[in-house]
Enzyme design. Sequence first.
Site, PDB file in Angstrom:
ATOM      1  N   LYS A   1       6.196  -0.825  14.825  1.00 40.97           N
ATOM      2  CA  LYS A   1       5.136  -1.627  14.205  1.00 40.97           C
ATOM      3  C   LYS A   1       5.816  -2.555  13.225  1.00 40.97           C
ATOM      4  CE  LYS A   1       2.317  -0.179  10.533  1.00 40.97           C
ATOM      5  NZ  LYS A   1       1.138   0.366   9.861  1.00 40.97           N
TER       6      LYS A   1
ATOM      7  N   HIS B   1       8.059  -1.288   9.797  1.00 40.64           N
ATOM      8  CA  HIS B   1       8.479  -2.208   8.731  1.00 40.64           C
ATOM      9  C   HIS B   1       7.669  -1.898   7.467  1.00 40.64           C
ATOM     10  CE1 HIS B   1       4.847  -5.131   9.355  1.00 40.64           C
ATOM     11  NE2 HIS B   1       4.494  -3.881   9.475  1.00 40.64           N
TER      12      HIS B   1
ATOM     13  N   GLN C   1      -6.838  -2.009   6.743  1.00 44.78           N
ATOM     14  CA  GLN C   1      -5.680  -2.871   6.472  1.00 44.78           C
ATOM     15  C   GLN C   1      -5.151  -3.613   7.707  1.00 44.78           C
ATOM     16  OE1 GLN C   1      -2.401  -1.484   3.667  1.00 44.78           O
ATOM     17  NE2 GLN C   1      -1.358  -1.265   5.617  1.00 44.78           N
ATOM     18  N   GLU C   2      -5.172  -2.920   8.872  1.00 50.58           N
ATOM     19  CA  GLU C   2      -4.507  -3.516  10.034  1.00 50.58           C
ATOM     20  C   GLU C   2      -5.278  -3.291  11.332  1.00 50.58           C
ATOM     21  OE1 GLU C   2      -0.493  -1.951  10.159  1.00 50.58           O
ATOM     22  OE2 GLU C   2      -0.285  -2.175   7.985  1.00 50.58           O
TER      23      GLU C   2
ATOM     24  N   GLU D   1       1.618  -9.763   6.653  1.00 49.99           N
ATOM     25  CA  GLU D   1       2.360  -9.367   7.855  1.00 49.99           C
ATOM     26  C   GLU D   1       2.169 -10.355   9.006  1.00 49.99           C
ATOM     27  OE1 GLU D   1       1.469  -5.256   8.642  1.00 49.99           O
ATOM     28  OE2 GLU D   1       2.434  -4.612   6.789  1.00 49.99           O
TER      29      GLU D   1
ATOM     30  N   ASP E   1      -4.734   0.697  11.495  1.00 51.85           N
ATOM     31  CA  ASP E   1      -4.205   1.424  10.340  1.00 51.85           C
ATOM     32  C   ASP E   1      -5.199   1.185   9.206  1.00 51.85           C
ATOM     33  OD1 ASP E   1      -2.941   2.535   8.189  1.00 51.85           O
ATOM     34  OD2 ASP E   1      -1.252   1.131   8.136  1.00 51.85           O
TER      35      ASP E   1
ATOM     36  N   HIS F   1      -3.188  -6.330   1.975  1.00 53.16           N
ATOM     37  CA  HIS F   1      -2.302  -7.344   2.552  1.00 53.16           C
ATOM     38  C   HIS F   1      -2.944  -8.723   2.694  1.00 53.16           C
ATOM     39  CE1 HIS F   1       0.172  -3.916   4.602  1.00 53.16           C
ATOM     40  NE2 HIS F   1       0.294  -3.941   3.299  1.00 53.16           N
TER      41      HIS F   1
ATOM     42  N   SER G   1       0.873  -1.173   0.000  1.00 53.86           N
ATOM     43  CA  SER G   1       0.000   0.000   0.000  1.00 53.86           C
ATOM     44  C   SER G   1       0.915   1.230   0.000  1.00 53.86           C
ATOM     45  CB  SER G   1      -0.940  -0.004   1.209  1.00 53.86           C
ATOM     46  OG  SER G   1      -0.235  -0.017   2.420  1.00 53.86           O
TER      47      SER G   1
ATOM     48  N   ASP H   1       0.921   8.172   7.759  1.00 57.00           N
ATOM     49  CA  ASP H   1       1.865   7.311   7.038  1.00 57.00           C
ATOM     50  C   ASP H   1       1.945   7.806   5.593  1.00 57.00           C
ATOM     51  OD1 ASP H   1       3.202   5.264   5.720  1.00 57.00           O
ATOM     52  OD2 ASP H   1       1.739   3.702   6.158  1.00 57.00           O
TER      53      ASP H   1
ATOM     54  N   GLU I   1      -4.223   5.242  12.395  1.00 57.34           N
ATOM     55  CA  GLU I   1      -3.259   5.572  11.340  1.00 57.34           C
ATOM     56  C   GLU I   1      -3.969   5.689   9.991  1.00 57.34           C
ATOM     57  OE1 GLU I   1       0.097   2.839  11.119  1.00 57.34           O
ATOM     58  OE2 GLU I   1       0.394   3.319   9.015  1.00 57.34           O
TER      59      GLU I   1
ATOM     60  N   SER J   1       5.226  -4.138   4.347  1.00 58.87           N
ATOM     61  CA  SER J   1       4.550  -5.446   4.216  1.00 58.87           C
ATOM     62  C   SER J   1       5.462  -6.471   3.536  1.00 58.87           C
ATOM     63  CB  SER J   1       3.233  -5.293   3.475  1.00 58.87           C
ATOM     64  OG  SER J   1       3.420  -4.578   2.268  1.00 58.87           O
TER      65      SER J   1
ATOM     66  N   LYS K   1       9.157   5.223   7.930  1.00 57.14           N
ATOM     67  CA  LYS K   1       9.641   4.097   7.129  1.00 57.14           C
ATOM     68  C   LYS K   1      10.868   4.563   6.358  1.00 57.14           C
ATOM     69  CE  LYS K   1       5.077   2.027   6.182  1.00 57.14           C
ATOM     70  NZ  LYS K   1       3.879   2.191   5.302  1.00 57.14           N
TER      71      LYS K   1
HETATM   72  P1  PGA Z   1       2.932  -1.250   3.249  1.00 62.63           P
HETATM   73  O1  PGA Z   1       1.969  -1.282   4.507  1.00 62.63           O
HETATM   74  O2  PGA Z   1       4.278  -1.638   3.669  1.00 62.63           O
HETATM   75  O3  PGA Z   1       2.279  -2.236   2.300  1.00 62.63           O
HETATM   76  O4  PGA Z   1       2.880   0.160   2.721  1.00 62.63           O
HETATM   77  C1  PGA Z   1       2.344  -0.841   5.779  1.00 62.63           C
HETATM   78  C2  PGA Z   1       1.541   0.340   6.237  1.00 62.63           C
HETATM   79  O5  PGA Z   1       0.661   0.842   5.488  1.00 62.63           O
HETATM   80  O6  PGA Z   1       1.757   0.841   7.332  1.00 62.63           O
HETATM   81 ZN    ZN Z   2       0.170   2.505   7.134  1.00 62.38          ZN
END
Ligand code: PGA
Ligand code: ZN
Length: 433
Positions: A389, A366, A168-169, A210, A245, A160, A42, A313, A286, A368, A338
Amino acid sequence: MAKIKDVRALEVLDSRGLPTVAAEVLLDDGAIGSAAVPSGASTGEHEAVELRDGDKARFAGKGVLKAVSHVEGELKKLALGRDALKQQDLDSAMIAADGTPSKGRLGANAILAVSLANSRAAAASVKKPLYEYLRDCYGIVSSEWLLPAPMFNVINGGKHADSGLDIQEFMLVPTGAASYREALRAGAEIYQALKKTLAGMKMTVAVGDEGGFAPQLKDHAQALDVLSKTIASAGYSSAVRVSIDAASSEFYKDGAYVFEKKPRSAAEMTKIYGDWIKRYSLLSLEDPLAEDDWAGWKSLTAELGSSVPIIGDDIFVTNPQRLARGIKEGAGNAILIKLNQIGTLTETVETVRQAQKAGYRCVISHRSGETEDPYIAYLAVALNAGAIKTGAPCRSERLAKYNHLLYIEAALGAKARYAGPAAFALPAHAGRS
Ligand code: PGA
Ligand code: ZN
């Protein structure tokens, strides 16, 4: 002074089986450092460029041989003979050599691999653990060694997994643990309990990218209900909170958030998140809104930012200019970090310091697509980031980071302190409207 004697690179595979760049930096005193870069799914629109070959005959175009050749060509030439202890100089030279704002010519994957490998070689040269060397390198003065609160992504959706969930999370965060070690234990125990709960509901316990489960639940509220119940049944009600997230840029289509099959406005999404924060006592939020929906972010932060950290993010992409805009406009009040969104160690450290100065909490993250490289565990401790995370307590590319934090905690002994709930404290101006 320890001079760079050689720089090498390889195309290796990440946790999804897709190519990524690994580099090695060798110094004239015999010290060696290596690093492998991760890769997102993403991915934010405004991230630094991950250079891929586009040669359909190899890895469906996803090969990274061009990036590898840039490491062994231009970047090596520029690095040879330099003092490895001058990380900032090396990073600036690589940025200048690339010459584009998004590192698109040489590739952020090529540049970051060299940047990280060099820092490890330098730490080896001065015979210091990486977390300690990084403090010296960037002049970070602190008597504290904070072990970050881990954010375990235990239910996967969005890009994911094929769970059908838009969010997503769904993460477990053991803020109330007495130590990092106990936080990891809490996450692992609840993860196993969740597996049993889902199996009992006749849901699949196959995992997403993940390491979190990817069950076909009825809706998002059911995911939050299942998590809350499992935390309680595992005996952690008072110690473990839930964070999400949304990675909402992925379900933002033609000016609307297509959430649970219906198009919704930013205001409608804000109301949904607000209800969840109250009902499930969420710890943080997030990417609740899309990466360029600045107006939506401002209103959402004004409304919810005094209750929970609103972590940016894809909107900030670890980029100092985008973070500065967020701080100025009150869009978000915490940041996800990141390394490969910006592409050098030095820029990453600068963004973290800029955020910390503004009172924003930082979560070191990290991607994905990961490798066995535990670099971010060391970075989180070096910067007293407070939170990390790095997926579920499952799959070794995720546990590499969590386990290295155990080694760091043990090595620091009585000097180590678990960040706990303070990692999610709000900045003084949070939620101003
Ligand atoms: P990504 O997802 O590494 O696929 O971007 C992680 C996140 O969105 O925090
Ligand atoms: Zn994110």
